[in-house]
Design a protein around this motif. Structure first.
Motif, short mmCIF file in Angstrom:
data_model
loop_
_atom_site.label_atom_id
_atom_site.label_comp_id
_atom_site.label_asym_id
_atom_site.label_seq_id
_atom_site.Cartn_x
_atom_site.Cartn_y
_atom_site.Cartn_z
N GLY A 45 -51.83 -22.19 -47.00
CA GLY A 45 -52.50 -23.19 -47.83
C GLY A 45 -53.56 -22.60 -48.73
N GLY A 46 -54.32 -21.64 -48.22
CA GLY A 46 -55.35 -20.98 -49.03
C GLY A 46 -54.74 -20.19 -50.17
N THR A 47 -53.62 -19.50 -49.88
CA THR A 47 -52.94 -18.71 -50.92
C THR A 47 -52.39 -19.60 -52.02
N LEU A 48 -51.76 -20.72 -51.65
CA LEU A 48 -51.20 -21.65 -52.65
C LEU A 48 -52.30 -22.24 -53.52
N ALA A 49 -53.45 -22.54 -52.91
CA ALA A 49 -54.56 -23.10 -53.68
C ALA A 49 -55.11 -22.08 -54.67
N ASP A 50 -55.26 -20.83 -54.21
CA ASP A 50 -55.80 -19.77 -55.07
C ASP A 50 -54.89 -19.47 -56.26
N LYS A 51 -53.58 -19.57 -56.04
CA LYS A 51 -52.63 -19.15 -57.09
C LYS A 51 -52.11 -20.29 -57.95
N TYR A 52 -51.95 -21.49 -57.35
CA TYR A 52 -51.25 -22.55 -58.07
C TYR A 52 -51.99 -23.89 -58.14
N ASN A 63 -56.94 -30.11 -55.60
CA ASN A 63 -55.60 -30.62 -55.35
C ASN A 63 -55.13 -30.31 -53.93
N ALA A 64 -55.47 -29.11 -53.47
CA ALA A 64 -55.07 -28.71 -52.11
C ALA A 64 -55.75 -29.60 -51.07
N ILE A 65 -57.03 -29.92 -51.29
CA ILE A 65 -57.76 -30.81 -50.36
C ILE A 65 -57.12 -32.20 -50.33
N ILE A 66 -56.79 -32.72 -51.51
CA ILE A 66 -56.19 -34.06 -51.60
C ILE A 66 -54.80 -34.08 -50.94
N ILE A 67 -53.99 -33.06 -51.25
CA ILE A 67 -52.65 -32.98 -50.65
C ILE A 67 -52.76 -32.89 -49.13
N GLY A 68 -53.68 -32.02 -48.66
CA GLY A 68 -53.85 -31.85 -47.21
C GLY A 68 -54.29 -33.13 -46.53
N ALA A 69 -55.25 -33.82 -47.15
CA ALA A 69 -55.76 -35.06 -46.55
C ALA A 69 -54.67 -36.14 -46.51
N LYS A 85 -58.51 -26.10 -61.19
CA LYS A 85 -57.50 -25.08 -61.43
C LYS A 85 -57.70 -23.94 -60.44
N PRO A 86 -56.66 -23.11 -60.25
CA PRO A 86 -56.83 -21.95 -59.39
C PRO A 86 -58.00 -21.10 -59.85
#
Length: 676
Positions: free
Chosen positions: A79-86, A91-97, A211-212
């Motif tokens: 998850g951290g890698t996807l957030a950093d790159k894409y 967005n990662a926080i919202i998707i995860g929640a 953005k990343p």
């Protein structure tokens, strides 16, 4: 200072940026949901079918629990890698929640195995997106204000502990009192509310996290690091080994509960079980991969990375023992602890429970009020959602207090039959069996009137006829059934009210789990002052002190359980031993928690930072999975020896590892080459 930073720092609450408290409440509700569900999972799985549980063997429940915890520490790497790159942090926080909300909703349908497994899977995936990006988001927001970062993380982690405290208390209480789906469902409701309040307050963060981000990974290393990184890429063999180790390790972690629960072994070939062989080969390959990477660096860099590996080794043993809290210690609280208090003891407990419930919520509500004053014009929807959250919390708390003071203990009588059997050694043994609606009484049986105590909010009088259920099929723990429940459950037992017992209460088994968060809130400021003083211990010594505290906590449990006979499935040990255990475990956590990830970032060269963070999370995953494996041995060890012996294992192992940490302190100091 950029525009988004200006917006973030424009208004303040308690001397900190208002935006920080948006993250505070988002994290608080996520931790509320996580710890609320965690408090119930094992208890739900091992509880009787008649009250909605699955009546699993403890071994199976703890195997699933350990695998769930292990996976929670593996998915954040992805998850951290996807957030950093894409994706970017937001967005990662919202998707995860969102995924976690669906996971909790799925678990609320606890009567269907498919939905429970689906829920756990969604929680694992959602945590992978959410967990690494909340902390990264704060780091990015405070990038231009390093002097404010420590204070920000202190506030943030207070939100973590406040959420854990409330989640365990309220989800645990509803789950045990009203039914498991109420507890699982409440966790999902607050996860959704946390997501919505974050979603509608995003403007306060400006463009940060959309953005990343190119995170500056500059760290302390020797002068040749940059050159070394270019000359030391991951080879084809490295990448193949990473894939093999990842697939084999993941298969083993999932196969452990699958082989026990579903009777389907992924690692069985030709009638032989290769589970142990698989994990041994996987660990050997991983050690080879790690070692082969490390030795390619210069001596100074190599030394620092070896220090990180040693710290990771210590952390495995700490979490393998510490995470017994949600597993074997919850079972000990449920089956072996005297949770019934009467007279003055009951009154004192109720008063203390009210204080430790109301005071923290009142303080957090005041923080919410200050936040509302600063942001109600611009973020009215977010504030209304937060306000509704706290109205709901206060409603549940008031109901909890009212219910505690209006739930009574009743002494009741019920019928059993006794038969005499001859065991394998030729001795005659008398056995008692409760008479249920479906019982066929043998001709040679003797009918007996037995006495027990139940808890109910109904106002019964003498000679009232009621229905009860034997929760654990051991004749020691009964629960009142409503007329509707009794019609659905064929194992219900007819009973008669004898008398109401005044001033008697029963503490929910999940209540003890709140002690960890409570003690963290109480002792964290003292430990913070300790770390800032001239008496601040060396890293290895902090680990050692933490492991010693952990061992002492289990020593209290071992001593308290010393009177329980071999093979016993129930007992009535004083609650003081569990309270002391949680106190010392928390003191141990406060020693170990500050050492972790900060040393990874300081000691590891840039090209290896992601890989070594992966190693660190892998160590946490191994520790958590090991906690489930060791916890699942509780029945075997209790049968062959006794439960005191089970807790003595967790007493001696951390103390021995702590001694090793002290002995390695000079070596670690040399390996770290002056890094503080």
């Amino acid at each position: 200072m950029n525009k988004s930073s200006n917006e973030f720092f424009k208004t303040q609450v308690l001397g900190h940026p208002t935006g920080l408290f948006v993250l505070f409440f988002t994290e608080m509700w996520e931790r509320f949901s996580f710890y609320g569900m965690r408090a119930l999972l094992v208890l739900f799985l091992v509880s009787a079918l008649g009250i909605g549980g699955w009546d699993w063997p403890r071994e199976n429940a703890l195997a699933l629990y350990g695998t769930y915890l292990a996976l929670l520490y593996l998915t954040p790497i992805i998850g951290g890698t996807l957030a950093d790159k894409y994706l970017g942090n937001r967005n990662a926080i919202i998707i995860g929640a969102l995924i976690m909300t669906l996971g909790h909703a799925s678990m609320a349908v606890e009567s269907n195995p498919f939905f429970l497994y689906l829920g756990l899977g969604l929680l694992v995936i959602g945590t992978g997106f959410f967990k690494p990006n909340m902390t990264s988001f704060i780091s990015i927001l405070y990038k231009d204000f390093p002097e404010k970062k420590d204070g920000a993380y202190t506030i943030f982690y207070m939100g973590v502990n406040a959420g854990a405290f409330l989640g365990i208390m309220l989800c645990g209480y509803l789950g045990e009192i009203l039914g498991w789906s109420w507890g699982f469902g409440l966790a999902g409701i607050f996860m959704l509310l946390g997501l919505l309040q974050f979603l509608f307050a995003q403007g306060i963060f400006g463009e940060v996290g959309k953005k990343p981000n190119k995170i500056d990974k500059t760290i302390e290393t020797d002068d040749h690091t940059e050159i070394e990184d270019k000359l030391n890429p991951f080879t084809i063999i490295d990448k193949i080994l990473i894939i093999i180790v990842a697939i084999a390790g993941l298969t083993w972690v999932i196969n452990d509960p699958l082989s026990k629960i579903g009777d389907f072994n992924l690692l069985s070939f030709g009638g032989s079980d290769f589970s142990n062989t698989t994990i041994i080969i996987t660990l050997i390959l991983f050690v080879f991969l790690l070692g082969s990477r490390i030795i390619r660096y210069s001596s100074i860099t190599r030394d620092k990375m070896i220090a990180v590996v040693i710290f990771a080794f210590f952390i495995i043993f700490f979490w393998a023992s510490f995470e017994q809290a949600g597993g074997s210690m919850s079972i000990f609280a449920k089956d072996y602890t005297n949770r019934v208090l009467s007279g003055n003891s009951a009154l004192i407990f109720n008063i203390v429970d009210i204080i430790i419930t109301v005071v923290p919520i009142a303080i957090i509500t005041y923080v919410l009020f200050l936040l509302f004053k600063q942001t109600y014009k611009k973020y009215i929807i977010s504030n209304l959602i937060l306000g509704f959250s706290f109205v709901l919390i206060w409603v549940i708390v008031v109901w909890k207090i009212y219910n505690n003071f209006n739930t009574y203990s009743y002494e009741i009588s019920y019928k059993t039959y006794q038969i005499t059997e001859t065991n394998t050694t030729g001795d005659k043994v008398v056995k008692d069996f409760a008479i249920t609606a479906e019982t066929v009484i043998p001709e040679n049986a003797q009918l007996i009137d037995n006495l027990t105590v139940i808890r109910s909010s109904n106002d019964f009088v003498k000679n009232d006829k009621i229905s009860i259920i034997d929760l654990d099929k051991k004749g020691t723990n009964f629960k009142y059934l409503s007329d509707e429940q009794a019609e659905l459950i064929s194992t219900n037992i007819s009973a008669t009210i004898i008398r109401k017992k005044e001033n008697e209460i029963q503490i929910p088994a999940t209540w003890f789990l709140i002690l960890n968060s409570l003690f963290i809130i109480a002792f964290a400021p003292l430990f913070s002052k300790w770390w800032e003083s001239k008496y601040n211990p060396k890293p290895a010594n902090k680990y050692a002190i933490g492991l010693f505290f952990l061992g002492i906590g289990f020593a209290f449990l071992a001593y308290g359980a010393s009177g329980i006979p071999q093979g016993a499935k129930t007992a009535s040990v004083s609650i003081i031993w569990l309270i002391l255990a949680y106190l010392f475990h928390t003191l141990g956590e406060l020693c170990v928690s500050p050492v972790g990830l900060s040393y990874v970032s300081k000691l590891v060269p840039p090209r290896m930072i992601a890989f070594m963070f992966g190693v660190w999370y892998l160590a946490l995953a191994i520790g958590n999975k090991t906690s489930g494996k060791l916890g699942s041995m509780i029945d075997d060890i209790t049968t062959k020896y006794d439960i005191s012996t089970f807790f003595l294992i967790f007493t001696f192992v951390p103390i021995i590892i702590g001694i090793i940490a002290i002995l390695l302190n000079p070596v670690l100091k040399k390996l770290m080459h002056g890094v503080k």
